[in-house]
Write an enzyme that holds these catalytic residues in place. Sequence first.
Site, PDB file in Angstrom:
ATOM      1  N   LYS A  13       0.832  -1.221   0.000  1.00 16.95           N
ATOM      2  CA  LYS A  13       0.000   0.000   0.000  1.00 16.95           C
ATOM      3  C   LYS A  13       0.858   1.259   0.000  1.00 16.95           C
ATOM      4  O   LYS A  13       0.634   2.184  -0.780  1.00 16.95           O
ATOM      5  CB  LYS A  13      -0.935   0.029   1.235  1.00 16.95           C
ATOM      6  CG  LYS A  13      -1.864  -1.146   1.341  1.00 16.95           C
ATOM      7  CD  LYS A  13      -2.735  -1.068   2.575  1.00 16.95           C
ATOM      8  CE  LYS A  13      -1.996  -0.992   3.890  1.00 16.95           C
ATOM      9  NZ  LYS A  13      -1.186  -2.204   4.204  1.00 16.95           N
ATOM     10  N   ARG A  88      -9.220   1.119   9.521  1.00 16.11           N
ATOM     11  CA  ARG A  88      -8.696  -0.206   9.818  1.00 16.11           C
ATOM     12  C   ARG A  88      -9.656  -1.028  10.669  1.00 16.11           C
ATOM     13  O   ARG A  88      -9.332  -2.166  11.022  1.00 16.11           O
ATOM     14  CB  ARG A  88      -7.389  -0.046  10.589  1.00 16.11           C
ATOM     15  CG  ARG A  88      -6.232  -0.804   9.925  1.00 16.11           C
ATOM     16  CD  ARG A  88      -4.989  -0.155  10.351  1.00 16.11           C
ATOM     17  NE  ARG A  88      -3.825  -0.947  10.370  1.00 16.11           N
ATOM     18  CZ  ARG A  88      -2.693  -0.514   9.780  1.00 16.11           C
ATOM     19  NH1 ARG A  88      -2.675   0.599   9.089  1.00 16.11           N
ATOM     20  NH2 ARG A  88      -1.604  -1.224   9.896  1.00 16.11           N
ATOM     21  N   ARG A 128      11.848  -6.290   4.652  1.00 10.36           N
ATOM     22  CA  ARG A 128      11.741  -4.873   5.038  1.00 10.36           C
ATOM     23  C   ARG A 128      12.356  -4.657   6.418  1.00 10.36           C
ATOM     24  O   ARG A 128      12.952  -3.608   6.679  1.00 10.36           O
ATOM     25  CB  ARG A 128      10.266  -4.437   5.031  1.00 10.36           C
ATOM     26  CG  ARG A 128      10.106  -2.945   5.219  1.00 10.36           C
ATOM     27  CD  ARG A 128       8.659  -2.500   5.090  1.00 10.36           C
ATOM     28  NE  ARG A 128       7.851  -2.952   6.211  1.00 10.36           N
ATOM     29  CZ  ARG A 128       6.545  -2.712   6.342  1.00 10.36           C
ATOM     30  NH1 ARG A 128       5.899  -2.057   5.391  1.00 10.36           N
ATOM     31  NH2 ARG A 128       5.883  -3.140   7.377  1.00 10.36           N
TER      32      ARG A 128
HETATM   33  N1  LIG Z   1       4.878  -5.654  -5.844  1.00 17.63           N
HETATM   34  C1  LIG Z   1       5.869  -5.875  -4.963  1.00 17.63           C
HETATM   35  N2  LIG Z   1       6.731  -6.880  -5.142  1.00 17.63           N
HETATM   36  C2  LIG Z   1       7.729  -7.121  -4.254  1.00 17.63           C
HETATM   37  N3  LIG Z   1       7.955  -6.379  -3.140  1.00 17.63           N
HETATM   38  C3  LIG Z   1       7.119  -5.359  -2.911  1.00 17.63           C
HETATM   39  C4  LIG Z   1       6.028  -5.048  -3.800  1.00 17.63           C
HETATM   40  N4  LIG Z   1       5.368  -3.962  -3.298  1.00 17.63           N
HETATM   41  C5  LIG Z   1       6.001  -3.622  -2.161  1.00 17.63           C
HETATM   42  N5  LIG Z   1       7.048  -4.458  -1.932  1.00 17.63           N
HETATM   43  C6  LIG Z   1       7.989  -4.411  -0.788  1.00 17.63           C
HETATM   44  O1  LIG Z   1       7.299  -5.043   0.296  1.00 17.63           O
HETATM   45  C7  LIG Z   1       7.524  -4.336   1.513  1.00 17.63           C
HETATM   46  C8  LIG Z   1       6.174  -3.868   2.062  1.00 17.63           C
HETATM   47  O2  LIG Z   1       5.634  -2.877   1.188  1.00 17.63           O
HETATM   48  P1  LIG Z   1       4.882  -1.608   1.768  1.00 17.63           P
HETATM   49  O3  LIG Z   1       5.658  -1.044   2.898  1.00 17.63           O
HETATM   50  O4  LIG Z   1       4.538  -0.736   0.624  1.00 17.63           O
HETATM   51  O5  LIG Z   1       3.554  -2.356   2.305  1.00 17.63           O
HETATM   52  P2  LIG Z   1       2.366  -1.781   3.182  1.00 17.63           P
HETATM   53  O6  LIG Z   1       1.124  -2.444   2.695  1.00 17.63           O
HETATM   54  O7  LIG Z   1       2.391  -0.299   3.183  1.00 17.63           O
HETATM   55  O8  LIG Z   1       2.771  -2.357   4.591  1.00 17.63           O
HETATM   56  P3  LIG Z   1       2.411  -1.823   6.072  1.00 17.63           P
HETATM   57  O9  LIG Z   1       0.929  -1.734   6.170  1.00 17.63           O
HETATM   58  O10 LIG Z   1       2.974  -2.880   6.964  1.00 17.63           O
HETATM   59  O11 LIG Z   1       3.109  -0.500   6.270  1.00 17.63           O
HETATM   60  C9  LIG Z   1       8.471  -3.182   1.183  1.00 17.63           C
HETATM   61  O12 LIG Z   1       9.766  -3.554   1.534  1.00 17.63           O
HETATM   62  C10 LIG Z   1       8.314  -2.990  -0.331  1.00 17.63           C
HETATM   63  O13 LIG Z   1       9.484  -2.520  -0.940  1.00 17.63           O
HETATM   64  N1  LIG Z   2      -5.805   3.330  11.136  1.00 14.41           N
HETATM   65  C1  LIG Z   2      -5.095   2.887  12.188  1.00 14.41           C
HETATM   66  N2  LIG Z   2      -5.714   2.558  13.328  1.00 14.41           N
HETATM   67  C2  LIG Z   2      -5.022   2.127  14.386  1.00 14.41           C
HETATM   68  N3  LIG Z   2      -3.708   1.951  14.406  1.00 14.41           N
HETATM   69  C3  LIG Z   2      -3.039   2.276  13.266  1.00 14.41           C
HETATM   70  C4  LIG Z   2      -3.693   2.761  12.130  1.00 14.41           C
HETATM   71  N4  LIG Z   2      -2.769   3.007  11.168  1.00 14.41           N
HETATM   72  C5  LIG Z   2      -1.589   2.666  11.683  1.00 14.41           C
HETATM   73  N5  LIG Z   2      -1.734   2.221  12.958  1.00 14.41           N
HETATM   74  C6  LIG Z   2      -0.689   1.771  13.881  1.00 14.41           C
HETATM   75  O1  LIG Z   2       0.589   1.924  13.264  1.00 14.41           O
HETATM   76  C7  LIG Z   2       1.178   0.648  12.986  1.00 14.41           C
HETATM   77  C8  LIG Z   2       1.899   0.676  11.667  1.00 14.41           C
HETATM   78  O2  LIG Z   2       0.983   0.971  10.621  1.00 14.41           O
HETATM   79  P1  LIG Z   2       1.265   0.578   9.097  1.00 14.41           P
HETATM   80  O3  LIG Z   2       0.102   1.103   8.319  1.00 14.41           O
HETATM   81  O4  LIG Z   2       1.303  -0.923   9.057  1.00 14.41           O
HETATM   82  O5  LIG Z   2       2.551   1.189   8.703  1.00 14.41           O
HETATM   83  C9  LIG Z   2       0.021  -0.344  13.075  1.00 14.41           C
HETATM   84  O6  LIG Z   2       0.404  -1.682  13.385  1.00 14.41           O
HETATM   85  C10 LIG Z   2      -0.799   0.285  14.197  1.00 14.41           C
HETATM   86  O7  LIG Z   2      -0.210   0.044  15.445  1.00 14.41           O
END
Ligand SMILES: Nc1ncnc2c1ncn2[C@@H]1O[C@H](COP(=O)(O)OP(=O)(O)OP(=O)(O)O)[C@@H](O)[C@H]1O
Ligand SMILES: Nc1ncnc2c1ncn2[C@@H]1O[C@H](COP(=O)(O)O)[C@@H](O)[C@H]1O
Length: 195
Positions: A13, A88, A128
């Site tokens: 995302k 969420r 990551r």
């Molecule tokens: N299509 C893809 N193929 C392979 N690796 C990917 C792809 N998209 C993202 N990644 C890698 O996977 C990891 C997670 O991606 P990202 O941080 O964008 O996910 P996220 O959904 O935002 O996670 P979170 O909710 O935990 O923050 C990162 O290290 C990113 O570089």
């Molecule tokens: N929308 C959310 N509600 C509650 N807690 C949240 C929310 N968004 C993020 N968090 C907290 O932050 C960590 C990391 O978020 P990522 O989106 O995965 O980077 C998540 O585990 C919650 O503790």
Amino acid sequence: MRIIFLGPNGAGKGTQAAIVAKNFGIHHISTGELLRQERKDKTDRGQKAQSYIDKGSLVPDSIVLDIVKEQLTKKEATPGWILDGFPRNVAQVGALDKLLRDLNQASCDCVINFDVPDSVLVQRLRKRAIKENRTDDTPEVIRRRIQIFQEETAPLINLYSEWLLLETINGFMSKEAVTSAIKEVLLEVKKSTKS
Ligand SMILES: Nc1ncnc2c1ncn2[C@@H]1O[C@H](COP(=O)(O)OP(=O)(O)OP(=O)(O)O)[C@@H](O)[C@H]1O
Ligand SMILES: Nc1ncnc2c1ncn2[C@@H]1O[C@H](COP(=O)(O)O)[C@@H](O)[C@H]1O
């Protein structure tokens, strides 16, 4: 254009939101990033959120809503926004709707749901963990976050589907292929909303 990115941890995302926000000239609002920044800055909200983030639990809705409200009222959000990681849980869905009404803003145009197998998520998050040194990318906390997604966030897939806002994309493709799939969906949405 107003978009929500929905999907489990590691689904891509954040990666895609940064690209799409730039391409469409809209504001990227990542509640996870904003919370991590507040924690780093040792703000009151950041200190309250810290233990929840480290355990992989959801931070209390009131803290997250406060942050989202601030972002939605920024001038960068006027052309549109991507909410990445919010809402969420079901309560946050209702709170977002109310917030948008209170701010006199239109509701979201589309929810992009990232579909990625759990085994791939775990592999990505472990990688990551090494690259970005996130405190919540440890094996135990990864398991907890995936469990929280299933329990609290996954029900939003059906909810937004019933509201005819959901578009599911296959997130298990190259980053470039995922970007193309999202762009295709959003160009259609843009045509139909003309925003
Ligand atoms: N299509 C893809 N193929 C392979 N690796 C990917 C792809 N998209 C993202 N990644 C890698 O996977 C990891 C997670 O991606 P990202 O941080 O964008 O996910 P996220 O959904 O935002 O996670 P979170 O909710 O935990 O923050 C990162 O290290 C990113 O570089
Ligand atoms: N929308 C959310 N509600 C509650 N807690 C949240 C929310 N968004 C993020 N968090 C907290 O932050 C960590 C990391 O978020 P990522 O989106 O995965 O980077 C998540 O585990 C919650 O503790």
